[in-house]
Design an enzyme around this catalytic site. Structure first.
Site, short mmCIF file in Angstrom:
data_model
loop_
_atom_site.label_atom_id
_atom_site.label_comp_id
_atom_site.label_asym_id
_atom_site.label_seq_id
_atom_site.Cartn_x
_atom_site.Cartn_y
_atom_site.Cartn_z
N HIS A 144 14.57 21.68 71.50
CA HIS A 144 13.42 22.57 71.62
C HIS A 144 13.00 22.67 73.07
O HIS A 144 12.81 21.66 73.73
CB HIS A 144 12.25 22.06 70.78
CG HIS A 144 12.58 21.89 69.34
ND1 HIS A 144 13.37 20.86 68.88
CD2 HIS A 144 12.24 22.63 68.26
CE1 HIS A 144 13.51 20.98 67.57
NE2 HIS A 144 12.84 22.04 67.17
N LYS A 171 20.43 23.49 65.58
CA LYS A 171 19.15 24.20 65.68
C LYS A 171 18.67 24.25 67.13
O LYS A 171 18.68 23.24 67.83
CB LYS A 171 18.10 23.51 64.82
CG LYS A 171 16.71 24.16 64.91
CD LYS A 171 15.66 23.29 64.24
CE LYS A 171 14.26 23.87 64.45
NZ LYS A 171 13.21 22.90 64.09
#
Length: 252
Positions: A144, A171
């Protein structure tokens, strides 16, 4: 063609993106109370953000809470995530503490999937992936960036690295500073979908990036994070709105 990843009674990477909602309660009572509206809404996945749980560093309390949550959710798939402070979470832990928590989650036997942050000690990442697979737990490996959107090649490189480290699903979440940044994320997602052997989850955060949460079927992101109650990241859309929007945008 990427293989679909079985996650309890759903598949990630087949057809339309599945829908996940977070639970961010700080106590077991808060956590279990959150399941009532979630069960009514019936998402595909619940992400339990254990970094919000005040007893997260107590192994027995963590396992007990997880087992109670598992029972309350019935057959909804459960993803368990400890998001570190450096990647937008609530608590800063050393690598040793982080991986010990991951091991506690696996030992508790309650989760269907485990979020593993890619950028920790590389040997420890490989070991926890192997441990998860021994427990028949799906690994969603993540990164992230709450400050910026890296270049297309860098996003693809990071997603590729996750697959190389054994991720079942890779992800990446980024923060856009411009419309061009959102296009960068979508372009990278499409390339990853075409070139990687595992499914990917991507999102451009904040209001500017909301369109990325709707576009998964077109560009190749297999899971979109929505809300029933509190959000866990900027730009998440209410499940009751996101579900019909994805239906409207489905590919025939």
């Amino acid at each position: 063609m990427q293989p679909a990843i079985k996650l309890r009674n759903i598949e990630l990477g087949s057809c339309r993106p599945k829908l996940a909602v977070p639970i961010t309660g700080t106590t077991i009572n808060d956590i279990l109370a959150a399941t009532t509206p979630i069960l009514a809404a019936q998402p595909d996945v619940v992400e339990w953000r254990i970094d919000f749980f005040k007893d997260v560093t107590n192994p027995e309390q963590l396992k007990s809470a997880g087992q109670q949550l598992r029972q309350a959710l019935g057959d909804i798939a459960l993803l368990t995530t400890f998001r570190t402070k450096g990647e937008g979470g609530e608590l800063a832990l050393s690598d040793t503490e982080y991986f010990k928590l991951c091991e506690t989650v696996l030992d508790g036997g309650f989760t269907d999937a485990l979020d593993v942050e890619r950028y920790h000690d590389e040997q420890a990442v490989k070991q926890i992936v192997a441990a998860a697979h021994e427990h028949q737990v799906v690994v969603i490996m993540s990164n992230h960036d709450f400050d910026k959107t890296p270049a297309v090649a860098e996003i693809v490189k990071r997603l590729t690295s996750m697959v190389d480290y054994g991720a079942d699903v890779a992800k990446m979440a980024v923060m856009p500073q411009s419309v061009e940044d959102v296009l960068t994320l979508l372009t990278a997602t499409n390339i990853a979908r075409q070139t990687l052997p595992q499914p990917v989850i991507t999102m451009s955060m904040g209001d500017l990036g909301k369109v990325s949460r709707l576009a998964g079927e077109v560009f190749g992101s297999c899971l979109s994070f929505a809300t029933v109650g509190a959000a866990s990241a900027p730009g998440q859309i209410a499940l009751e709105n996101l579900r019909p929007e994805l239906e409207d945008l489905k590919l025939n």
